[in-house]
Scaffold this motif. Structure first.
Motif, PDB file in Angstrom:
ATOM      1  N   GLN A   1      50.438  36.364  31.272  1.00 35.17           N
ATOM      2  CA  GLN A   1      49.697  37.281  30.410  1.00 35.17           C
ATOM      3  C   GLN A   1      48.966  36.583  29.272  1.00 35.17           C
ATOM      4  OE1 GLN A   1      53.200  39.444  29.677  1.00 35.17           O
ATOM      5  NE2 GLN A   1      53.231  40.422  31.652  1.00 35.17           N
ATOM      6  N   GLY A   2      48.328  37.374  28.391  1.00 37.50           N
ATOM      7  CA  GLY A   2      47.739  36.827  27.184  1.00 37.50           C
ATOM      8  C   GLY A   2      46.246  36.584  27.212  1.00 37.50           C
ATOM      9  N   GLU A   3      45.445  37.655  27.060  1.00 38.80           N
ATOM     10  CA  GLU A   3      43.993  37.470  27.041  1.00 38.80           C
ATOM     11  C   GLU A   3      43.533  36.707  25.812  1.00 38.80           C
ATOM     12  OE1 GLU A   3      41.872  41.100  27.711  1.00 38.80           O
ATOM     13  OE2 GLU A   3      42.898  41.537  29.602  1.00 38.80           O
ATOM     14  N   HIS A   4      44.386  36.616  24.784  1.00 38.48           N
ATOM     15  CA  HIS A   4      44.032  35.833  23.600  1.00 38.48           C
ATOM     16  C   HIS A   4      43.858  34.351  23.939  1.00 38.48           C
ATOM     17  CE1 HIS A   4      48.417  35.570  23.959  1.00 38.48           C
ATOM     18  NE2 HIS A   4      48.325  34.402  23.379  1.00 38.48           N
ATOM     19  N   LYS A   5      44.352  33.919  25.095  1.00 31.99           N
ATOM     20  CA  LYS A   5      44.219  32.519  25.483  1.00 31.99           C
ATOM     21  C   LYS A   5      42.774  32.157  25.845  1.00 31.99           C
ATOM     22  CE  LYS A   5      48.924  32.671  27.342  1.00 31.99           C
ATOM     23  NZ  LYS A   5      49.740  32.834  28.557  1.00 31.99           N
ATOM     24  N   ILE A   6      41.966  33.142  26.205  1.00 38.24           N
ATOM     25  CA  ILE A   6      40.592  32.869  26.629  1.00 38.24           C
ATOM     26  C   ILE A   6      39.821  32.167  25.521  1.00 38.24           C
ATOM     27  CG2 ILE A   6      38.401  33.906  27.346  1.00 38.24           C
ATOM     28  CD1 ILE A   6      40.019  36.127  28.662  1.00 38.24           C
ATOM     29  N   ALA A   7      39.930  32.655  24.300  1.00 34.67           N
ATOM     30  CA  ALA A   7      39.199  32.070  23.179  1.00 34.67           C
ATOM     31  C   ALA A   7      39.640  30.647  22.901  1.00 34.67           C
ATOM     32  CB  ALA A   7      39.384  32.926  21.924  1.00 34.67           C
ATOM     33  N   ARG A   8      40.757  30.240  23.485  1.00 38.36           N
ATOM     34  CA  ARG A   8      41.311  28.914  23.245  1.00 38.36           C
ATOM     35  C   ARG A   8      41.169  28.004  24.450  1.00 38.36           C
ATOM     36  NH1 ARG A   8      43.241  33.066  20.504  1.00 38.36           N
ATOM     37  NH2 ARG A   8      43.119  32.679  18.273  1.00 38.36           N
ATOM     38  N   GLY A   9      40.262  28.370  25.376  1.00 41.12           N
ATOM     39  CA  GLY A   9      39.903  27.478  26.468  1.00 41.12           C
ATOM     40  C   GLY A   9      40.641  27.705  27.767  1.00 41.12           C
ATOM     41  N   TYR A  10      41.435  28.764  27.852  1.00 40.55           N
ATOM     42  CA  TYR A  10      42.187  29.075  29.070  1.00 40.55           C
ATOM     43  C   TYR A  10      41.476  30.219  29.803  1.00 40.55           C
ATOM     44  CZ  TYR A  10      46.037  26.291  27.168  1.00 40.55           C
ATOM     45  OH  TYR A  10      46.812  25.267  26.664  1.00 40.55           O
TER      46      TYR A  10
ATOM     47  N   TYR B   1      48.293  51.751  46.596  1.00 43.80           N
ATOM     48  CA  TYR B   1      48.161  51.368  45.197  1.00 43.80           C
ATOM     49  C   TYR B   1      47.667  49.928  45.056  1.00 43.80           C
ATOM     50  CZ  TYR B   1      49.672  49.501  40.710  1.00 43.80           C
ATOM     51  OH  TYR B   1      49.713  48.845  39.509  1.00 43.80           O
ATOM     52  N   LEU B   2      48.223  49.017  45.862  1.00 47.52           N
ATOM     53  CA  LEU B   2      47.868  47.603  45.736  1.00 47.52           C
ATOM     54  C   LEU B   2      46.414  47.341  46.109  1.00 47.52           C
ATOM     55  CD1 LEU B   2      51.061  45.761  47.036  1.00 47.52           C
ATOM     56  CD2 LEU B   2      50.336  46.170  44.686  1.00 47.52           C
ATOM     57  N   GLN B   3      45.865  48.121  47.022  1.00 46.33           N
ATOM     58  CA  GLN B   3      44.453  47.940  47.355  1.00 46.33           C
ATOM     59  C   GLN B   3      43.582  48.200  46.136  1.00 46.33           C
ATOM     60  OE1 GLN B   3      43.084  50.178  50.739  1.00 46.33           O
ATOM     61  NE2 GLN B   3      40.939  49.635  50.405  1.00 46.33           N
ATOM     62  N   ARG B   4      43.896  49.269  45.396  1.00 46.69           N
ATOM     63  CA  ARG B   4      43.135  49.562  44.173  1.00 46.69           C
ATOM     64  C   ARG B   4      43.389  48.511  43.100  1.00 46.69           C
ATOM     65  NH1 ARG B   4      45.356  54.596  45.501  1.00 46.69           N
ATOM     66  NH2 ARG B   4      46.866  54.446  43.787  1.00 46.69           N
ATOM     67  N   GLU B   5      44.644  48.058  43.004  1.00 45.13           N
ATOM     68  CA  GLU B   5      44.979  47.064  41.988  1.00 45.13           C
ATOM     69  C   GLU B   5      44.263  45.747  42.250  1.00 45.13           C
ATOM     70  OE1 GLU B   5      49.120  45.848  39.865  1.00 45.13           O
ATOM     71  OE2 GLU B   5      48.920  45.200  41.959  1.00 45.13           O
ATOM     72  N   ARG B   6      44.167  45.321  43.507  1.00 46.90           N
ATOM     73  CA  ARG B   6      43.468  44.066  43.824  1.00 46.90           C
ATOM     74  C   ARG B   6      42.011  44.135  43.408  1.00 46.90           C
ATOM     75  NH1 ARG B   6      46.426  44.564  48.645  1.00 46.90           N
ATOM     76  NH2 ARG B   6      44.567  45.246  49.790  1.00 46.90           N
ATOM     77  N   GLU B   7      41.380  45.277  43.619  1.00 48.32           N
ATOM     78  CA  GLU B   7      39.983  45.452  43.214  1.00 48.32           C
ATOM     79  C   GLU B   7      39.844  45.348  41.704  1.00 48.32           C
ATOM     80  OE1 GLU B   7      39.026  49.217  44.870  1.00 48.32           O
ATOM     81  OE2 GLU B   7      38.944  48.496  46.950  1.00 48.32           O
ATOM     82  N   TYR B   8      40.776  45.959  40.994  1.00 52.29           N
ATOM     83  CA  TYR B   8      40.742  45.898  39.533  1.00 52.29           C
ATOM     84  C   TYR B   8      40.928  44.466  39.043  1.00 52.29           C
ATOM     85  CZ  TYR B   8      42.438  46.113  34.757  1.00 52.29           C
ATOM     86  OH  TYR B   8      42.619  45.879  33.421  1.00 52.29           O
ATOM     87  N   VAL B   9      41.898  43.744  39.614  1.00 49.64           N
ATOM     88  CA  VAL B   9      42.172  42.366  39.189  1.00 49.64           C
ATOM     89  C   VAL B   9      40.956  41.475  39.439  1.00 49.64           C
ATOM     90  CG1 VAL B   9      43.544  40.307  39.693  1.00 49.64           C
ATOM     91  CG2 VAL B   9      44.671  42.529  39.435  1.00 49.64           C
ATOM     92  N   ALA B  10      40.324  41.614  40.599  1.00 46.81           N
ATOM     93  CA  ALA B  10      39.157  40.789  40.922  1.00 46.81           C
ATOM     94  C   ALA B  10      38.036  41.022  39.907  1.00 46.81           C
ATOM     95  CB  ALA B  10      38.677  41.091  42.336  1.00 46.81           C
ATOM     96  N   GLU B  11      37.822  42.285  39.543  1.00 49.44           N
ATOM     97  CA  GLU B  11      36.764  42.590  38.570  1.00 49.44           C
ATOM     98  C   GLU B  11      37.136  42.068  37.193  1.00 49.44           C
ATOM     99  OE1 GLU B  11      33.171  44.002  37.040  1.00 49.44           O
ATOM    100  OE2 GLU B  11      33.862  43.538  39.078  1.00 49.44           O
ATOM    101  N   ALA B  12      38.414  42.192  36.815  1.00 47.12           N
ATOM    102  CA  ALA B  12      38.845  41.696  35.507  1.00 47.12           C
ATOM    103  C   ALA B  12      38.689  40.185  35.412  1.00 47.12           C
ATOM    104  CB  ALA B  12      40.297  42.103  35.259  1.00 47.12           C
ATOM    105  N   VAL B  13      39.050  39.474  36.481  1.00 44.73           N
ATOM    106  CA  VAL B  13      38.895  38.013  36.480  1.00 44.73           C
ATOM    107  C   VAL B  13      37.432  37.637  36.309  1.00 44.73           C
ATOM    108  CG1 VAL B  13      39.048  35.953  37.939  1.00 44.73           C
ATOM    109  CG2 VAL B  13      40.991  37.526  37.792  1.00 44.73           C
ATOM    110  N   ARG B  14      36.555  38.348  37.014  1.00 33.44           N
ATOM    111  CA  ARG B  14      35.124  38.049  36.915  1.00 33.44           C
ATOM    112  C   ARG B  14      34.615  38.282  35.493  1.00 33.44           C
ATOM    113  NH1 ARG B  14      30.475  40.399  36.586  1.00 33.44           N
ATOM    114  NH2 ARG B  14      31.418  42.481  36.579  1.00 33.44           N
TER     115      ARG B  14
END
Length: 411
Positions: free
Chosen positions: A351-360, A383-396
């Motif tokens: 976890q931890g989106e705050h890591k993005i600003a620190r180069g992660y 449920y997992l099919q929808r979750e995978r779509e969400y994760v892929a978009e969040a990563v992008r």
């Protein structure tokens, strides 16, 4: 070799498997679907295909430490059930596996599945967990030694997990933080596929921390410099310790940090003091403690494990709290150590989106799940099919929002 040549058994302790056999399987270069199993997603740093693979978390020494210290045992809800594939008495493959009575210490969350199943009259626990206890770090889960028919051994292990589920009256099998190739392989054999994300630092051949800073846009570069300066403003000094430099005094201090912070975050820390003593005996060269000192005493620290190409950040703790000290000890010091050691990746834990600003940057993680009950399997699968779509978009989206300079950006 045919599948009938392979026999399967489950053992109730890591001590029942010789270290030489376990580690031969853990360091094998088994190829499942064309994705080589390294401890990172990057090639070996020396470019040599014969370089030994080493992920400290799947070593016999690490599992010995968590089990012998009674951190992972039946009493704590982690009953070992390691699955072994043999032929003519020789161990060909292993799946580290535990029979669990709860869902704690896993970092891939299925409590919602358990609640729904039990409200419907089912019994979710026990379940089988194919993972490294208390460790949200990616690595091989189907451990297969070199020189064997990889697909047949892997197929036997996958089938063995389903059979072990039936034999133990478990509701399900959860293979978490697996390699992508294993995730694909198990998905083709009926396991449900799940994804999530972590945040990893990628060492793009930097010669120093300043080289890394130079790749960031001006706002983030200045913010990191300010955070590093402010973290040490109260006379704090930082000490990376590894090998024999990690004294019992440092281990005692770090365990105190772990207990103090873990008690606030989780209610009950998972690891015992004996775990750290066993690590000190068997794996001290694979550990770097980043320790902070003020006025002659240790006040905070973070533990990291060193793989072939990856620095794995695990947990941190502190008995004094200073602005930005957590970022310095956990993130910036890890980057600096990885650059100096020529390591390709820093995995900074869950976890931890705050890591993005620190180069992660975001990195997809993978898990595979076998659920015995047909109705629950169908509901979770949808449920997992929808979750995978969400994760892929969040990563992008999060990757695009990273702190690195764009090619056309003026500094």
């Amino acid at each position: 070799m045919t599948s009938s040549d392979i026999t399967l058994e489950a053992v109730a302790s890591i001590s029942q498997i010789p270290a030489t056999d376990w580690d031969a399987c853990a360091t094998g270069r088994a190829d499942l679907g064309g994705v080589e199993r390294l401890d990172t997603l990057a090639p070996a740093s020396n470019g040599c295909s014969s370089k030994p693979i080493y992920n400290p978390f799947v070593s016999h020494a690490f599992f010995t430490a968590v089990e012998k210290s009674n951190s992972a045992c039946a009493r704590t809800g982690w009953g070992p059930r390691h699955l072994i594939a043999k032929s003519e008495g020789r161990i060909l493959g292993i799946v580290p596996c535990y029979l669990k009575s709860h869902s704690q210490g896993e970092y891939v969350f299925d409590r919602g599945w358990a609640d729904a199943y039990e409200r419907a009259g089912g019994q979710y626990y026990p379940k089988l967990q194919a993972s490294v206890p208390f460790t949200p770090a990616a690595g091989p889960r189907l451990l297969i030694r070199d020189g064997v028919d990889v697909e047949r051994v892997a197929t036997a292990l996958a089938g063995g997990l389903v059979g072990l589920c039936d034999a133990t009256d478990a509701s399900s099998v959860h293979v978490t933080f697996a390699r992508e190739s294993e995730w694909q392989f198990l998905g083709q054999r009926g396991f449900l596929q799940r994804t999530d994300q972590q945040f990893h630092f990628h060492n793009d051949g930097y010669g120093s921390f300043d080289d890394f800073l130079a790749t960031l846009n001006s706002r983030h570069r200045k913010a990191i410099k300010r955070e590093r300066r402010d973290a040490l403003a109260n006379g704090i000094t930082i000490h990376p310790l590894t090998g024999s430099d990690i004294t019992e005094d440092a281990w005692d201090a770090f365990f105190a940090f772990y207990m103090e912070t873990g008690s606030r975050k989780w209610g009950r820390p998972y690891l015992t003091r004996a775990f750290y003593s066993l690590i000190a005996e068997s794996m001290s060269d694979d550990v770097v403690l980043i320790m902070a000192r003020r006025d002659g005493k240790w006040i905070a620290g973070a533990i990291n494990f060193i793989g072939s190409d990856t620095l794995f950040g695990r947990h941190w703790g502190a008995i004094e709290h200073h602005p930005f000290l957590h970022f310095e000890v956990c993130y910036y010091q890890a980057i600096d150590f990885a650059i100096r050691r020529g390591l390709k990746i820093v995995e900074a834990g869950a976890q931890g989106e705050h890591k993005i600003a620190r180069g992660y940057l975001p990195q997809t993680t993978y898990s595979a799940h076998y659920i015995a009950d047909r109705g629950l399997r169908q509901a979770v699968g949808e449920y997992l099919q929808r979750e995978r779509e969400y994760v892929a978009e969040a990563v992008r989206e999060l990757t695009e929002a990273g702190p690195f300079r764009k090619t056309d950006e003026q500094d």
